[in-house]
Scaffold this motif. Structure first.
Motif, PDB file in Angstrom:
ATOM      1  N   GLN A  69       0.823  -1.201   0.000  1.00 41.61           N
ATOM      2  CA  GLN A  69       0.000   0.000   0.000  1.00 41.61           C
ATOM      3  C   GLN A  69       0.864   1.260   0.000  1.00 41.61           C
ATOM      4  OE1 GLN A  69      -2.547  -0.569   3.401  1.00 41.61           O
ATOM      5  NE2 GLN A  69      -4.179  -1.547   2.206  1.00 41.61           N
ATOM      6  N   LYS A  70       1.947   1.232   0.794  1.00 43.19           N
ATOM      7  CA  LYS A  70       2.853   2.371   0.834  1.00 43.19           C
ATOM      8  C   LYS A  70       3.501   2.604  -0.533  1.00 43.19           C
ATOM      9  CE  LYS A  70       4.034   2.332   5.764  1.00 43.19           C
ATOM     10  NZ  LYS A  70       5.103   2.128   6.778  1.00 43.19           N
ATOM     11  N   LYS A  71       3.896   1.493  -1.183  1.00 40.26           N
ATOM     12  CA  LYS A  71       4.475   1.603  -2.522  1.00 40.26           C
ATOM     13  C   LYS A  71       3.472   2.198  -3.496  1.00 40.26           C
ATOM     14  CE  LYS A  71       7.868  -2.177  -2.295  1.00 40.26           C
ATOM     15  NZ  LYS A  71       8.247  -3.497  -2.850  1.00 40.26           N
ATOM     16  N   GLU A  72       2.231   1.753  -3.383  1.00 43.13           N
ATOM     17  CA  GLU A  72       1.181   2.254  -4.260  1.00 43.13           C
ATOM     18  C   GLU A  72       0.926   3.742  -4.001  1.00 43.13           C
ATOM     19  OE1 GLU A  72      -1.451   2.090  -7.344  1.00 43.13           O
ATOM     20  OE2 GLU A  72      -0.077   0.516  -6.655  1.00 43.13           O
ATOM     21  N   GLU A  73       0.919   4.115  -2.716  1.00 46.54           N
ATOM     22  CA  GLU A  73       0.731   5.521  -2.360  1.00 46.54           C
ATOM     23  C   GLU A  73       1.888   6.377  -2.866  1.00 46.54           C
ATOM     24  OE1 GLU A  73       0.280   5.494   1.843  1.00 46.54           O
ATOM     25  OE2 GLU A  73      -1.764   4.637   1.797  1.00 46.54           O
ATOM     26  N   GLN A  74       3.117   5.846  -2.751  1.00 42.24           N
ATOM     27  CA  GLN A  74       4.282   6.566  -3.255  1.00 42.24           C
ATOM     28  C   GLN A  74       4.209   6.734  -4.765  1.00 42.24           C
ATOM     29  OE1 GLN A  74       7.630   4.295  -1.839  1.00 42.24           O
ATOM     30  NE2 GLN A  74       7.648   5.263   0.182  1.00 42.24           N
ATOM     31  N   LYS A  75       3.767   5.673  -5.422  1.00 38.91           N
ATOM     32  CA  LYS A  75       3.622   5.714  -6.873  1.00 38.91           C
ATOM     33  C   LYS A  75       2.601   6.770  -7.283  1.00 38.91           C
ATOM     34  CE  LYS A  75       2.492   2.798 -10.860  1.00 38.91           C
ATOM     35  NZ  LYS A  75       2.063   1.450 -11.297  1.00 38.91           N
ATOM     36  N   LYS A  76       1.468   6.803  -6.562  1.00 32.88           N
ATOM     37  CA  LYS A  76       0.433   7.792  -6.864  1.00 32.88           C
ATOM     38  C   LYS A  76       0.936   9.205  -6.602  1.00 32.88           C
ATOM     39  CE  LYS A  76      -3.618   4.848  -6.055  1.00 32.88           C
ATOM     40  NZ  LYS A  76      -4.818   4.614  -5.208  1.00 32.88           N
ATOM     41  N   GLU A  77       1.713   9.365  -5.523  1.00 34.40           N
ATOM     42  CA  GLU A  77       2.252  10.681  -5.202  1.00 34.40           C
ATOM     43  C   GLU A  77       3.255  11.129  -6.263  1.00 34.40           C
ATOM     44  OE1 GLU A  77       2.662  14.234  -3.452  1.00 34.40           O
ATOM     45  OE2 GLU A  77       1.191  12.675  -2.930  1.00 34.40           O
ATOM     46  N   GLU A  78       4.077  10.186  -6.734  1.00 37.79           N
ATOM     47  CA  GLU A  78       5.031  10.504  -7.798  1.00 37.79           C
ATOM     48  C   GLU A  78       4.304  10.876  -9.084  1.00 37.79           C
ATOM     49  OE1 GLU A  78       7.506   7.083  -8.079  1.00 37.79           O
ATOM     50  OE2 GLU A  78       8.623   7.513  -6.243  1.00 37.79           O
ATOM     51  N   GLU A  79       3.214  10.176  -9.356  1.00 45.88           N
ATOM     52  CA  GLU A  79       2.414  10.497 -10.544  1.00 45.88           C
ATOM     53  C   GLU A  79       1.797  11.887 -10.421  1.00 45.88           C
ATOM     54  OE1 GLU A  79      -0.367   7.303 -10.819  1.00 45.88           O
ATOM     55  OE2 GLU A  79       1.057   5.934 -11.816  1.00 45.88           O
ATOM     56  N   LYS A  80       1.353  12.219  -9.205  1.00 47.29           N
ATOM     57  CA  LYS A  80       0.790  13.556  -8.981  1.00 47.29           C
ATOM     58  C   LYS A  80       1.860  14.627  -9.188  1.00 47.29           C
ATOM     59  CE  LYS A  80      -2.878  12.307  -5.703  1.00 47.29           C
ATOM     60  NZ  LYS A  80      -3.358  12.455  -4.295  1.00 47.29           N
ATOM     61  N   LYS A  81       3.076  14.365  -8.662  1.00 51.06           N
ATOM     62  CA  LYS A  81       4.175  15.311  -8.822  1.00 51.06           C
ATOM     63  C   LYS A  81       4.512  15.486 -10.301  1.00 51.06           C
ATOM     64  CE  LYS A  81       6.500  14.587  -4.364  1.00 51.06           C
ATOM     65  NZ  LYS A  81       7.735  14.098  -3.690  1.00 51.06           N
ATOM     66  N   LYS A  86       4.255  18.587 -15.265  1.00 50.71           N
ATOM     67  CA  LYS A  86       3.793  18.740 -16.649  1.00 50.71           C
ATOM     68  C   LYS A  86       2.896  19.965 -16.778  1.00 50.71           C
ATOM     69  CE  LYS A  86       4.023  13.918 -18.192  1.00 50.71           C
ATOM     70  NZ  LYS A  86       3.232  12.761 -18.656  1.00 50.71           N
ATOM     71  N   GLN A  87       2.038  20.170 -15.757  1.00 47.77           N
ATOM     72  CA  GLN A  87       1.150  21.318 -15.770  1.00 47.77           C
ATOM     73  C   GLN A  87       1.940  22.614 -15.694  1.00 47.77           C
ATOM     74  OE1 GLN A  87      -1.936  21.393 -16.419  1.00 47.77           O
ATOM     75  NE2 GLN A  87      -2.424  23.520 -15.937  1.00 47.77           N
ATOM     76  N   GLU A  88       2.989  22.630 -14.851  1.00 47.34           N
ATOM     77  CA  GLU A  88       3.839  23.816 -14.741  1.00 47.34           C
ATOM     78  C   GLU A  88       4.526  24.119 -16.074  1.00 47.34           C
ATOM     79  OE1 GLU A  88       6.513  22.958 -11.585  1.00 47.34           O
ATOM     80  OE2 GLU A  88       4.990  23.114 -10.009  1.00 47.34           O
ATOM     81  N   LEU A  89       5.038  23.046 -16.717  1.00 46.55           N
ATOM     82  CA  LEU A  89       5.681  23.218 -18.017  1.00 46.55           C
ATOM     83  C   LEU A  89       4.687  23.692 -19.065  1.00 46.55           C
ATOM     84  CD1 LEU A  89       8.003  20.068 -18.099  1.00 46.55           C
ATOM     85  CD2 LEU A  89       8.705  22.456 -17.844  1.00 46.55           C
ATOM     86  N   ARG A  90       3.467  23.139 -18.997  1.00 48.78           N
ATOM     87  CA  ARG A  90       2.417  23.538 -19.943  1.00 48.78           C
ATOM     88  C   ARG A  90       2.066  25.014 -19.760  1.00 48.78           C
ATOM     89  NH1 ARG A  90       0.870  22.789 -24.674  1.00 48.78           N
ATOM     90  NH2 ARG A  90       1.451  20.627 -24.305  1.00 48.78           N
ATOM     91  N   LEU A  91       1.950  25.459 -18.495  1.00 47.58           N
ATOM     92  CA  LEU A  91       1.633  26.861 -18.225  1.00 47.58           C
ATOM     93  C   LEU A  91       2.764  27.774 -18.709  1.00 47.58           C
ATOM     94  CD1 LEU A  91       0.073  26.561 -14.654  1.00 47.58           C
ATOM     95  CD2 LEU A  91      -1.137  27.072 -16.780  1.00 47.58           C
ATOM     96  N   GLU A  92       4.024  27.319 -18.476  1.00 50.92           N
ATOM     97  CA  GLU A  92       5.172  28.088 -18.946  1.00 50.92           C
ATOM     98  C   GLU A  92       5.182  28.163 -20.472  1.00 50.92           C
ATOM     99  OE1 GLU A  92      10.070  28.118 -18.548  1.00 50.92           O
ATOM    100  OE2 GLU A  92       8.895  26.476 -17.715  1.00 50.92           O
ATOM    101  N   TYR A  93       4.864  27.023 -21.076  1.00 51.05           N
ATOM    102  CA  TYR A  93       4.813  26.938 -22.537  1.00 51.05           C
ATOM    103  C   TYR A  93       3.729  27.868 -23.088  1.00 51.05           C
ATOM    104  CZ  TYR A  93       3.495  24.798 -27.004  1.00 51.05           C
ATOM    105  OH  TYR A  93       3.159  24.581 -28.306  1.00 51.05           O
ATOM    106  N   GLU A  94       2.536  27.820 -22.480  1.00 51.89           N
ATOM    107  CA  GLU A  94       1.425  28.657 -22.940  1.00 51.89           C
ATOM    108  C   GLU A  94       1.739  30.140 -22.737  1.00 51.89           C
ATOM    109  OE1 GLU A  94      -1.962  27.240 -20.835  1.00 51.89           O
ATOM    110  OE2 GLU A  94      -2.244  25.478 -22.142  1.00 51.89           O
ATOM    111  N   LYS A  95       2.429  30.438 -21.631  1.00 53.58           N
ATOM    112  CA  LYS A  95       2.823  31.824 -21.387  1.00 53.58           C
ATOM    113  C   LYS A  95       3.766  32.317 -22.479  1.00 53.58           C
ATOM    114  CE  LYS A  95       4.985  34.790 -17.888  1.00 53.58           C
ATOM    115  NZ  LYS A  95       5.638  34.825 -16.551  1.00 53.58           N
ATOM    116  N   LEU A  96       4.740  31.460 -22.820  1.00 50.38           N
ATOM    117  CA  LEU A  96       5.665  31.821 -23.894  1.00 50.38           C
ATOM    118  C   LEU A  96       4.943  31.988 -25.224  1.00 50.38           C
ATOM    119  CD1 LEU A  96       8.729  29.563 -23.061  1.00 50.38           C
ATOM    120  CD2 LEU A  96       8.722  32.050 -23.155  1.00 50.38           C
TER     121      LEU A  96
END
Length: 284
Positions: A69-81, A86-96
């Motif tokens: 369960q901890k591994k799964e939670e870590q995996k989900k947290e890494e996916e969220k990060k 990706k969202q930060e890069l997308r926002l930076e990209y859209e800003k540019l």
């Protein structure tokens, strides 16, 4: 693990006997009723096995489940990060993109050496080279003018030929999401669709200096140093227009026409109003 008929004690329901269980649920018959619980989560805080051996085996199962369960939670947290990144890069990209203003000279002409004449088309990318001096010496050049409206022109010349005979080998739009300011490795990849390679016969008819001119010395045809030059958006449109006329194969001609249309749209150029080439060769 078989727990059928094992005795248990529940904090609320008292003593009972396990009658059914699988990987996710367990059913226990108490004095007056049967109850279903989530397995093995119910053990530990709420339910206790009487059989010590079975309890030890179950504890190992619970510990293993917790690790998973901890591994799964870590995996989900890494996916969220990763998604946040990706969202930060997308926002930076859209800003540019939103702040991007078309530079009138945001096209690149690249000098291919013998090896690059092959690799440029097999890999469909070129390397902008490295910085020669200063604090960033040795780091890749950032092709800062290149953006989604940019194309890369591939040229070459035989070592025993004069510079005026430099020919065009091919051309490609930069990759769909390429932004020169964000390029860290110096490689400029091609668009998934808009890329053209000329045959040797076609290349001999497409001389680079027919289109390119050095404004400070209009009749001077010299490259001097460096792997690439930036040049005028209109000149690239003229080149693409002539490639369309040059292509005899219907499929290649159609792709060249689509390329030209896309390029003109990205560079806010009206194809019908393109002027005739007026490069250094045309001024001799």
């Amino acid at each position: 693990m078989n727990l059928i008929n094992k005795k248990v004690t529940h904090k609320r329901f008292g003593t009972g006997s396990i009658v059914k269980h699988n990987d996710s649920t367990i059913e226990i018959h108490f004095a007056t009723e049967s109850k279903k619980f989530i397995f093995p989560d119910v053990f530990g805080k709420h339910l206790k096995l009487h059989d010590e051996s079975a309890a030890n085996s179950l504890e190992k199962i619970i510990q293993q489940r917790e690790i998973e369960q901890k591994k799964e939670e870590q995996k989900k947290e890494e996916e969220k990060k990763l998604q946040r990144k990706k969202q930060e890069l997308r926002l930076e990209y859209e800003k540019l993109m939103n702040n991007h203003k078309l530079h009138p000279k945001s096209q690149m002409v690249f000098w291919c050496d013998i090896e690059e004449q092959s690799s440029s088309f097999s890999e469909w990318k070129v390397f902008s080279g490295v910085i020669k001096s200063g604090t960033n010496k040795g780091k890749p050049n950032k092709p800062i003018r290149l953006h989604q409206n940019s194309a890369v022109l591939l040229t070459a010349i035989d070592s025993n030929m004069p510079e005026k005979d430099r020919c065009i080998l091919g051309v490609y739009m930069v990759n769909e999401d390429f932004i020169g300011k964000l390029c860290e490795d110096g490689y400029i990849p091609a668009h998934s669709k808009y890329k053209l390679q000329l045959t040797e016969q076609e290349a001999n008819q497409m001389l680079f200096w027919k289109y390119y001119v050095n404004e400070k010395s209009p009749q001077n045809m010299t490259w001097k140093t460096g792997k690439y030059r930036y040049f005028d958006n209109l000149w690239m449109a003229q080149i693409l227009h002539d490639i369309v006329s040059l292509k005899s194969d219907p499929t290649e001609r159609e792709l060249a026409q689509q390329f030209l249309k896309h390029f003109c749209k990205m560079n806010q150029i009206t194809e019908q109003e393109l002027s005739k080439p007026d490069g250094a060769l045309m001024r001799i």
